[in-house]
Design a protein around this motif. Structure first.
Motif, PDB file in Angstrom:
ATOM      1  N   LEU A 161       0.840  -1.199   0.000  1.00 51.14           N
ATOM      2  CA  LEU A 161       0.000   0.000   0.000  1.00 51.14           C
ATOM      3  C   LEU A 161       0.874   1.248   0.000  1.00 51.14           C
ATOM      4  N   ARG A 162       1.985   1.195   0.713  1.00 55.45           N
ATOM      5  CA  ARG A 162       2.928   2.314   0.758  1.00 55.45           C
ATOM      6  C   ARG A 162       3.607   2.502  -0.600  1.00 55.45           C
ATOM      7  N   ALA A 163       3.764   1.402  -1.327  1.00 58.46           N
ATOM      8  CA  ALA A 163       4.428   1.467  -2.627  1.00 58.46           C
ATOM      9  C   ALA A 163       3.468   1.811  -3.758  1.00 58.46           C
ATOM     10  N   LEU A 164       2.166   1.799  -3.489  1.00 58.26           N
ATOM     11  CA  LEU A 164       1.170   1.989  -4.547  1.00 58.26           C
ATOM     12  C   LEU A 164       1.321   3.314  -5.296  1.00 58.26           C
ATOM     13  N   PRO A 165       1.567   4.444  -4.619  1.00 56.94           N
ATOM     14  CA  PRO A 165       1.718   5.699  -5.389  1.00 56.94           C
ATOM     15  C   PRO A 165       2.840   5.631  -6.417  1.00 56.94           C
ATOM     16  N   ALA A 166       3.978   5.047  -6.042  1.00 56.19           N
ATOM     17  CA  ALA A 166       5.097   4.929  -6.980  1.00 56.19           C
ATOM     18  C   ALA A 166       4.737   4.004  -8.133  1.00 56.19           C
ATOM     19  N   LEU A 167       4.061   2.908  -7.839  1.00 57.69           N
ATOM     20  CA  LEU A 167       3.680   1.950  -8.883  1.00 57.69           C
ATOM     21  C   LEU A 167       2.743   2.602  -9.897  1.00 57.69           C
ATOM     22  N   LEU A 168       1.710   3.266  -9.429  1.00 59.54           N
ATOM     23  CA  LEU A 168       0.749   3.903 -10.335  1.00 59.54           C
ATOM     24  C   LEU A 168       1.409   5.014 -11.143  1.00 59.54           C
ATOM     25  N   TYR A 169       2.220   5.809 -10.481  1.00 59.54           N
ATOM     26  CA  TYR A 169       2.877   6.924 -11.164  1.00 59.54           C
ATOM     27  C   TYR A 169       3.787   6.422 -12.282  1.00 59.54           C
ATOM     28  N   CYS A 170       4.591   5.392 -11.991  1.00 58.47           N
ATOM     29  CA  CYS A 170       5.542   4.900 -12.992  1.00 58.47           C
ATOM     30  C   CYS A 170       4.853   4.214 -14.162  1.00 58.47           C
ATOM     31  N   VAL A 171       3.793   3.483 -13.897  1.00 55.68           N
ATOM     32  CA  VAL A 171       3.062   2.831 -14.988  1.00 55.68           C
ATOM     33  C   VAL A 171       2.465   3.873 -15.929  1.00 55.68           C
ATOM     34  N   LEU A 172       1.812   4.878 -15.363  1.00 55.68           N
ATOM     35  CA  LEU A 172       1.201   5.924 -16.191  1.00 55.68           C
ATOM     36  C   LEU A 172       2.270   6.749 -16.911  1.00 55.68           C
ATOM     37  N   LEU A 173       3.356   7.050 -16.198  1.00 62.97           N
ATOM     38  CA  LEU A 173       4.422   7.843 -16.818  1.00 62.97           C
ATOM     39  C   LEU A 173       5.083   7.078 -17.959  1.00 62.97           C
ATOM     40  N   ALA A 174       5.348   5.788 -17.745  1.00 65.49           N
ATOM     41  CA  ALA A 174       5.986   4.991 -18.788  1.00 65.49           C
ATOM     42  C   ALA A 174       5.117   4.924 -20.037  1.00 65.49           C
ATOM     43  N   ALA A 175       3.814   4.744 -19.857  1.00 63.69           N
ATOM     44  CA  ALA A 175       2.911   4.669 -21.008  1.00 63.69           C
ATOM     45  C   ALA A 175       2.903   5.972 -21.800  1.00 63.69           C
ATOM     46  N   TRP A 176       3.110   7.095 -21.108  1.00 64.52           N
ATOM     47  CA  TRP A 176       3.082   8.391 -21.774  1.00 64.52           C
ATOM     48  C   TRP A 176       4.452   8.818 -22.295  1.00 64.52           C
ATOM     49  N   LEU A 177       5.501   8.596 -21.486  1.00 72.48           N
ATOM     50  CA  LEU A 177       6.814   9.171 -21.787  1.00 72.48           C
ATOM     51  C   LEU A 177       7.666   8.301 -22.701  1.00 72.48           C
ATOM     52  N   VAL A 178       7.675   6.990 -22.477  1.00 77.00           N
ATOM     53  CA  VAL A 178       8.581   6.120 -23.236  1.00 77.00           C
ATOM     54  C   VAL A 178       8.369   6.252 -24.745  1.00 77.00           C
ATOM     55  N   PRO A 179       7.127   6.242 -25.253  1.00 77.47           N
ATOM     56  CA  PRO A 179       6.960   6.394 -26.709  1.00 77.47           C
ATOM     57  C   PRO A 179       7.485   7.728 -27.245  1.00 77.47           C
ATOM     58  N   ARG A 180       7.636   8.714 -26.386  1.00 73.33           N
ATOM     59  CA  ARG A 180       8.117  10.025 -26.826  1.00 73.33           C
ATOM     60  C   ARG A 180       9.636  10.160 -26.720  1.00 73.33           C
ATOM     61  N   SER A 181      10.312   9.096 -26.316  1.00 72.64           N
ATOM     62  CA  SER A 181      11.755   9.170 -26.064  1.00 72.64           C
ATOM     63  C   SER A 181      12.603   8.896 -27.292  1.00 72.64           C
ATOM     64  N   GLY A 182      11.968   8.652 -28.429  1.00 72.76           N
ATOM     65  CA  GLY A 182      12.710   8.460 -29.667  1.00 72.76           C
ATOM     66  C   GLY A 182      13.676   7.291 -29.611  1.00 72.76           C
ATOM     67  N   HIS A 183      14.919   7.514 -30.046  1.00 70.54           N
ATOM     68  CA  HIS A 183      15.892   6.429 -30.080  1.00 70.54           C
ATOM     69  C   HIS A 183      16.370   6.033 -28.686  1.00 70.54           C
ATOM     70  N   LEU A 184      15.948   6.782 -27.665  1.00 68.88           N
ATOM     71  CA  LEU A 184      16.337   6.447 -26.280  1.00 68.88           C
ATOM     72  C   LEU A 184      15.216   5.721 -25.535  1.00 68.88           C
ATOM     73  N   MET A 185      14.262   5.168 -26.273  1.00 73.46           N
ATOM     74  CA  MET A 185      13.135   4.498 -25.631  1.00 73.46           C
ATOM     75  C   MET A 185      13.579   3.407 -24.673  1.00 73.46           C
ATOM     76  N   LEU A 186      14.507   2.537 -25.125  1.00 75.69           N
ATOM     77  CA  LEU A 186      14.936   1.428 -24.271  1.00 75.69           C
ATOM     78  C   LEU A 186      15.673   1.917 -23.029  1.00 75.69           C
ATOM     79  N   PRO A 187      16.693   2.801 -23.161  1.00 76.66           N
ATOM     80  CA  PRO A 187      17.353   3.298 -21.946  1.00 76.66           C
ATOM     81  C   PRO A 187      16.396   3.994 -20.976  1.00 76.66           C
ATOM     82  N   VAL A 188      15.450   4.764 -21.513  1.00 78.99           N
ATOM     83  CA  VAL A 188      14.506   5.462 -20.646  1.00 78.99           C
ATOM     84  C   VAL A 188      13.606   4.464 -19.928  1.00 78.99           C
ATOM     85  N   ALA A 189      13.150   3.423 -20.637  1.00 83.83           N
ATOM     86  CA  ALA A 189      12.303   2.405 -20.016  1.00 83.83           C
ATOM     87  C   ALA A 189      13.057   1.663 -18.917  1.00 83.83           C
TER      88      ALA A 189
END
Length: 216
Positions: free
Chosen positions: A111-139
């Protein structure tokens, strides 16, 4: 916290606040030297406070953070971005290993870890596709950030400075990616550095609080 530890910790805080106060004056000579100094002081504090493998991993983590700070400032954030990313990846891995030791034997407070889990899942879905050729390192880096934040949840018996510091550290490093790849925002460097330095300092303070029982 011993008087010597308190003096060193306050010195690191003063140096970090001095760097933050001088951000509006950048670029200025030797800013790249000032920025890593607080993390190097925290590295020395961790080494002496914990000893053994935990102290070595924590010291490595803070030395890696200092290296990343140097690369970001010396390269004016973009020039040496990949080198900084690798340095902070070492920082995350070292903290993951180190956090596993003080919290050993405690159940994972999901439960204490839930905010980090939700934030990272949503951020990854939004940010990783926008990282261009650095998608893998960013993920990969986002995954390591999440693992660090989750492991930090188990260090303290209840929510404390280590947990809060890890959440701020997660926010700061993720905002670097947001500002670089997705949506540049005003005063990004000042916001990111404030979150980052506060997070790292809270982690160090919280670890110093648990150092004695962890060592025994």
């Amino acid at each position: 916290m011993t008087p010597q530890q308190r003096t060193a910790f306050i010195t690191a805080l003063v140096l970090g606040l001095a760097y933050i106060a001088l951000i509006p004056q950048q670029p200025w000579p030797l800013s790249w030297l000032l920025k890593p100094l607080p993390m190097l002081i925290y590295a020395a504090l961790m080494w002496h406070a914990f000893g053994g493998a935990t102290g070595r991993w924590l010291a490595l983590g803070y030395v890696a953070a200092a290296t990343g700070d140097f690369f970001l400032d010396y390269g004016e954030r973009d020039g040496l971005f990949m080198q900084a990313l690798l340095a902070f990846l070492v920082n995350q891995i070292a903290l993951i290993v180190a956090f596993a030791r003080p919290g050993a034997g405690r159940p994972m407070p999901w439960l204490r870890a839930l905010p980090a889990l939700l934030y990272c899942v949503l951020l990854a879905a939004w940010l990783v596709p926008r990282s261009g050729h650095l998608m893998l390192p960013v993920a990969v880096y986002l995954g390591s950030l999440l693992a660090m934040a989750v492991m930090a949840c188990r260090v303290e018996a209840r929510i404390g400075p280590v947990w809060l510091g890890a959440m701020l550290f997660l926010l700061a490093d993720s905002l670097i990616g947001v500002n670089k790849f997705a949506t540049p925002f005003p005063h990004a460097v000042l916001v990111i550095v404030c979150c980052y330095f506060t997070g790292q300092s809270l982690i160090a303070w919280g670890l110093l609080r648990v150092a004695r029982p962890a060592r025994s």
